[in-house]
Design a protein around this motif. Sequence first.
Motif, PDB file in Angstrom:
ATOM      1  N   LYS A 103      36.916 -13.467  23.134  1.00 42.85           N
ATOM      2  CA  LYS A 103      35.728 -13.478  22.277  1.00 42.85           C
ATOM      3  C   LYS A 103      36.138 -13.459  20.808  1.00 42.85           C
ATOM      4  O   LYS A 103      35.622 -14.217  19.984  1.00 42.85           O
ATOM      5  CB  LYS A 103      34.831 -12.286  22.610  1.00 42.85           C
ATOM      6  CG  LYS A 103      33.508 -12.274  21.861  1.00 42.85           C
ATOM      7  CD  LYS A 103      32.544 -11.261  22.463  1.00 42.85           C
ATOM      8  CE  LYS A 103      31.211 -11.255  21.733  1.00 42.85           C
ATOM      9  NZ  LYS A 103      30.233 -10.323  22.361  1.00 42.85           N
ATOM     10  N   TYR A 112      35.292 -16.382  18.026  1.00 51.01           N
ATOM     11  CA  TYR A 112      34.405 -16.094  16.900  1.00 51.01           C
ATOM     12  C   TYR A 112      35.162 -16.117  15.568  1.00 51.01           C
ATOM     13  O   TYR A 112      34.601 -16.502  14.532  1.00 51.01           O
ATOM     14  CB  TYR A 112      33.649 -14.784  17.134  1.00 51.01           C
ATOM     15  CG  TYR A 112      32.590 -14.894  18.231  1.00 51.01           C
ATOM     16  CD1 TYR A 112      32.579 -15.982  19.125  1.00 51.01           C
ATOM     17  CD2 TYR A 112      31.593 -13.948  18.380  1.00 51.01           C
ATOM     18  CE1 TYR A 112      31.618 -16.094  20.121  1.00 51.01           C
ATOM     19  CE2 TYR A 112      30.611 -14.061  19.385  1.00 51.01           C
ATOM     20  CZ  TYR A 112      30.645 -15.129  20.247  1.00 51.01           C
ATOM     21  OH  TYR A 112      29.684 -15.242  21.235  1.00 51.01           O
ATOM     22  N   PHE A 169      25.384  -7.450  31.974  1.00 50.73           N
ATOM     23  CA  PHE A 169      25.826  -8.460  31.007  1.00 50.73           C
ATOM     24  C   PHE A 169      26.137  -9.809  31.654  1.00 50.73           C
ATOM     25  O   PHE A 169      26.478 -10.760  30.959  1.00 50.73           O
ATOM     26  CB  PHE A 169      27.006  -7.961  30.152  1.00 50.73           C
ATOM     27  CG  PHE A 169      28.040  -7.170  30.884  1.00 50.73           C
ATOM     28  CD1 PHE A 169      28.877  -7.781  31.785  1.00 50.73           C
ATOM     29  CD2 PHE A 169      28.171  -5.801  30.660  1.00 50.73           C
ATOM     30  CE1 PHE A 169      29.845  -7.045  32.446  1.00 50.73           C
ATOM     31  CE2 PHE A 169      29.135  -5.056  31.326  1.00 50.73           C
ATOM     32  CZ  PHE A 169      29.977  -5.679  32.230  1.00 50.73           C
ATOM     33  N   SER A 226      30.502 -18.595  29.999  1.00 52.57           N
ATOM     34  CA  SER A 226      30.030 -17.995  28.749  1.00 52.57           C
ATOM     35  C   SER A 226      29.795 -16.500  28.943  1.00 52.57           C
ATOM     36  O   SER A 226      30.206 -15.676  28.116  1.00 52.57           O
ATOM     37  CB  SER A 226      28.740 -18.680  28.290  1.00 52.57           C
ATOM     38  OG  SER A 226      28.071 -17.875  27.347  1.00 52.57           O
ATOM     39  N   TYR A 257      31.965 -14.191  26.580  1.00 56.30           N
ATOM     40  CA  TYR A 257      31.203 -13.729  25.415  1.00 56.30           C
ATOM     41  C   TYR A 257      30.366 -12.464  25.675  1.00 56.30           C
ATOM     42  O   TYR A 257      29.870 -11.866  24.725  1.00 56.30           O
ATOM     43  CB  TYR A 257      30.261 -14.844  24.916  1.00 56.30           C
ATOM     44  CG  TYR A 257      30.969 -16.067  24.380  1.00 56.30           C
ATOM     45  CD1 TYR A 257      32.230 -15.979  23.792  1.00 56.30           C
ATOM     46  CD2 TYR A 257      30.363 -17.327  24.434  1.00 56.30           C
ATOM     47  CE1 TYR A 257      32.870 -17.102  23.294  1.00 56.30           C
ATOM     48  CE2 TYR A 257      31.005 -18.458  23.923  1.00 56.30           C
ATOM     49  CZ  TYR A 257      32.258 -18.337  23.358  1.00 56.30           C
ATOM     50  OH  TYR A 257      32.880 -19.449  22.849  1.00 56.30           O
ATOM     51  N   ALA A 258      30.197 -12.094  26.937  1.00 59.52           N
ATOM     52  CA  ALA A 258      29.324 -10.938  27.193  1.00 59.52           C
ATOM     53  C   ALA A 258      29.967  -9.863  28.061  1.00 59.52           C
ATOM     54  O   ALA A 258      29.686  -8.686  27.883  1.00 59.52           O
ATOM     55  CB  ALA A 258      28.017 -11.408  27.851  1.00 59.52           C
ATOM     56  N   LYS A 278      32.583  -7.353  30.327  1.00 64.08           N
ATOM     57  CA  LYS A 278      33.675  -6.425  30.110  1.00 64.08           C
ATOM     58  C   LYS A 278      34.639  -6.540  31.303  1.00 64.08           C
ATOM     59  O   LYS A 278      34.270  -7.003  32.387  1.00 64.08           O
ATOM     60  CB  LYS A 278      33.130  -5.004  30.055  1.00 64.08           C
ATOM     61  CG  LYS A 278      33.038  -4.400  28.682  1.00 64.08           C
ATOM     62  CD  LYS A 278      31.964  -4.934  27.789  1.00 64.08           C
ATOM     63  CE  LYS A 278      30.560  -4.569  28.155  1.00 64.08           C
ATOM     64  NZ  LYS A 278      29.569  -5.090  27.207  1.00 64.08           N
ATOM     65  N   ILE A 327      29.163  -9.623  14.938  1.00 65.00           N
ATOM     66  CA  ILE A 327      29.435 -10.590  16.014  1.00 65.00           C
ATOM     67  C   ILE A 327      28.501 -11.789  15.901  1.00 65.00           C
ATOM     68  O   ILE A 327      28.921 -12.937  16.028  1.00 65.00           O
ATOM     69  CB  ILE A 327      29.351  -9.910  17.391  1.00 65.00           C
ATOM     70  CG1 ILE A 327      30.488  -8.870  17.512  1.00 65.00           C
ATOM     71  CG2 ILE A 327      29.438 -10.941  18.511  1.00 65.00           C
ATOM     72  CD1 ILE A 327      30.592  -8.175  18.847  1.00 65.00           C
ATOM     73  N   ASN A 350      25.197 -13.590  20.364  1.00 65.52           N
ATOM     74  CA  ASN A 350      26.165 -12.473  20.373  1.00 65.52           C
ATOM     75  C   ASN A 350      27.292 -12.608  21.405  1.00 65.52           C
ATOM     76  O   ASN A 350      28.434 -12.682  20.949  1.00 65.52           O
ATOM     77  CB  ASN A 350      25.422 -11.140  20.586  1.00 65.52           C
ATOM     78  CG  ASN A 350      26.359  -9.969  20.397  1.00 65.52           C
ATOM     79  OD1 ASN A 350      27.402  -9.868  21.017  1.00 65.52           O
ATOM     80  ND2 ASN A 350      26.014  -9.060  19.486  1.00 65.52           N
ATOM     81  N   ASN A 351      27.246 -12.485  22.674  1.00 65.07           N
ATOM     82  CA  ASN A 351      26.167 -12.551  23.630  1.00 65.07           C
ATOM     83  C   ASN A 351      25.884 -11.272  24.405  1.00 65.07           C
ATOM     84  O   ASN A 351      25.617 -11.325  25.612  1.00 65.07           O
ATOM     85  CB  ASN A 351      26.480 -13.624  24.669  1.00 65.07           C
ATOM     86  CG  ASN A 351      26.444 -15.047  24.106  1.00 65.07           C
ATOM     87  OD1 ASN A 351      25.997 -15.305  23.005  1.00 65.07           O
ATOM     88  ND2 ASN A 351      26.892 -15.992  24.896  1.00 65.07           N
ATOM     89  N   ASN A 352      25.968 -10.131  23.746  1.00 64.69           N
ATOM     90  CA  ASN A 352      25.571  -8.907  24.434  1.00 64.69           C
ATOM     91  C   ASN A 352      25.013  -7.890  23.444  1.00 64.69           C
ATOM     92  O   ASN A 352      24.812  -8.211  22.262  1.00 64.69           O
ATOM     93  CB  ASN A 352      26.724  -8.339  25.290  1.00 64.69           C
ATOM     94  CG  ASN A 352      27.918  -7.896  24.457  1.00 64.69           C
ATOM     95  OD1 ASN A 352      27.762  -7.419  23.336  1.00 64.69           O
ATOM     96  ND2 ASN A 352      29.116  -8.070  25.000  1.00 64.69           N
TER      97      ASN A 352
END
Lengths: 432, 432
Positions: free
Chosen positions: A313, A317, A372, A381, A385-386, A388, B271, B303-305
């Motif tokens: 991530k 970004y 998430f 994605s 990106y979301a 864990k 983010i 974001n994506n969270n």
Amino acid sequence: MKILIKNIAEIYSSDSKVKKNQFILIEDQIIKKIDSMAKIDQIKDYDHLIDAQDKIVLPGFINTHTHVAMTMMRGYADDMPLDRWLQDKIWPFESKINSDDIYWGTALGLIEMIESGTTAFSDMYFSMDRVADLVEKSGLRACLAEGLIEVNDGQKGFDKALDFALNYNQRAEGRISTMLAPHAPYTCGKDYLQKIKRAAQEHDLGVHIHLSESKKEVNDFLNKYQKSPVKYLDDFNFFDNHILAAHCVHLEPGDLEILKKNNIQVAHNPISNGKLANGIAPISDYLKNNINVSIGTDGVSSNNNLDMLEEAKMASYLQKIKYEDPTAMDTQTILEILTINGATALNLDNLALIKPGYKADLQLIDIKKDSFFYPHHNNLSNLFYAAKASSVETVIVNGKIIMEDRELKTLDKEKIYYEAEKRSLAISKQIK
Amino acid sequence: MKILIKNIAEIYSSDSKVKKNQFILIEDQIIKKIDSMAKIDQIKDYDHLIDAQDKIVLPGFINTHTHVAMTMMRGYADDMPLDRWLQDKIWPFESKINSDDIYWGTALGLIEMIESGTTAFSDMYFSMDRVADLVEKSGLRACLAEGLIEVNDGQKGFDKALDFALNYNQRAEGRISTMLAPHAPYTCGKDYLQKIKRAAQEHDLGVHIHLSESKKEVNDFLNKYQKSPVKYLDDFNFFDNHILAAHCVHLEPGDLEILKKNNIQVAHNPISNGKLANGIAPISDYLKNNINVSIGTDGVSSNNNLDMLEEAKMASYLQKIKYEDPTAMDTQTILEILTINGATALNLDNLALIKPGYKADLQLIDIKKDSFFYPHHNNLSNLFYAAKASSVETVIVNGKIIMEDRELKTLDKEKIYYEAEKRSLAISKQIK
């Protein structure tokens, strides 16, 4: 040993489009067959069955630049100026570490890597024979190299490092490979680097090195040699070997062309470069120029963890920020740099794709357990990106299950927590 | 209801040094007593006991800028140019959302917030009466505002937003507060903004707005009005109210002084600013100038969270990158911006410190379960720089347990997953 993984919701592999509702048959160390669940009845013969209902499969992540033993320094030194961080904290701590400490510090890091879906890593540190013991035991795959700082290690260190590289290559059913690892062009002189280069050529070994990490490093070279570290190394043909170069944050004009010409393998460390305020590497430019980019976490002391999903991530970004372009580094590119590009970086064949004939190094990720992952518009994605790391359920390396349903199969977590904690706190007390 | 939390390993609160081996007594909505475990025998009278052995306690995190219902767009649009992202994806999706969709999309986001230690949030979206129902039900604290885009909402929208703000303020045992929320100076004209400003003044309401998020926004204002959006708003005294300004990434000369003079509450969204390639806000400069900075996740679609721990690490490391200074934003500062600064931003008193007389909004974090908390040199560093939200064990808001040992007490996870998924996928199918 034959493992059948059935009911896989989706398979992601950077050589092909997403495949839905699949099974995978693993035979010994290799992915033997991948097909639609409609054809599962053909598979009668297997020793172990994994039901991957509500799970996706990806190649294991490959962490191409780290110093795993430094996991014992987690939280020991943060938010400090670089010189004080090194001189008051990291170096004094390292001066008190013995090979048993390295063993337990590394073991702590291996737990974290397995639990976050990493199946292979490239390590540069000391007492690598002890690290190799842990790679053997843990079931992970690793490319290991004794780090060499000329003033500390000299000829004796060189001999030890070469000896290690020659003796440990292909151990642990081939899971261990080796390189030579001069720390950096500013900690190893030209003659020393040339000796390492010649040994690498003679024995067909890759070379793992830190390169152009900080502005200071580059400016020091410009002042001293009127050329960048990249140009300096190129001028004595240091790059003739397979080179794994960590960081490559700061380039001077002409450096990119040198990296490209020499097929340099860039290990990008976005979080470490953040923590130590080194900046954002020009990864999009590397990728546009077909320079192979993989991802490393660096050591925990400059991160502070070994989680490749966090790197993913952050990498994406940060590129968007650097290039002011939200399309910079999409999820397909992230998949490549976390998997197949890592295999290329470590010079390992038939690895990091979910493909028949490839090594069975893969992870199962639960996409229905955690909020998430909802809704399921795009699981790649959601993963990068979301999600864990706690969604990583099962990890297989070289055809052997090393974590199943989040239970570690090869390492004793409680014992490792105890030993790593005890040793790390004892060392920090000696320094205060 | 009296809750006794015993054996707390450490308490972190930004008004004091870390306290070790403590107990906390909560009575009704308030933290009544905090003391050393040596004095626990004084506490005879309680209804519920929590053993916080191997756990640390922090105030709950306060997410000061989000659009929670957009959780239903997770993974729906990534790595796209901003105009296509909005015009082809976000706006068409939003045009098909009804108030039931908003209810279930928000519910999905609330699960994620609770599970990652967030106890209060500031939301700007539509159908806020339905969001308020969920805040009531979930037990969370929230500052809610109907978002206003002049061309869509006009006078009718303004009336509805004001009506909501007046009727819902202090509902849910005071857990709900309200603001007015003109979307941005480029989506609301001057007259409309002045009407909102006057209403806010008359009814003593705060104003939540997007401000100076992108370079384009600032350049458009410079071209059209020969002044920045900040200066444009200041010139008609828009900032006379309590202002919660999201983003504030791009400043023109003089803007920082205007923000400071008007005590603007900056909601930093590191983010989101990365995903949408807007850049890195000058947070260190804000903090040096005593401008109050808190953290928002923004909506999940950018974001994506909704994970404040991810924001914490990203915020700190981005500031280090921006200012080329590894000391930029240390863990104590992160603790402040995630907790007490959030309370200030939302204009809420007696909140976000672990202190007698303060609202009992707090979280218990397990520091012995996961490898990323080892070794224990510095638990605040381990939390912000290494840990994942999965270490958050128990969450209390307004003296009520809403998650205990990771079990949600107020929301039906399976039902919410089902409804949010079904509705979100159905909408995306209509668009394709």
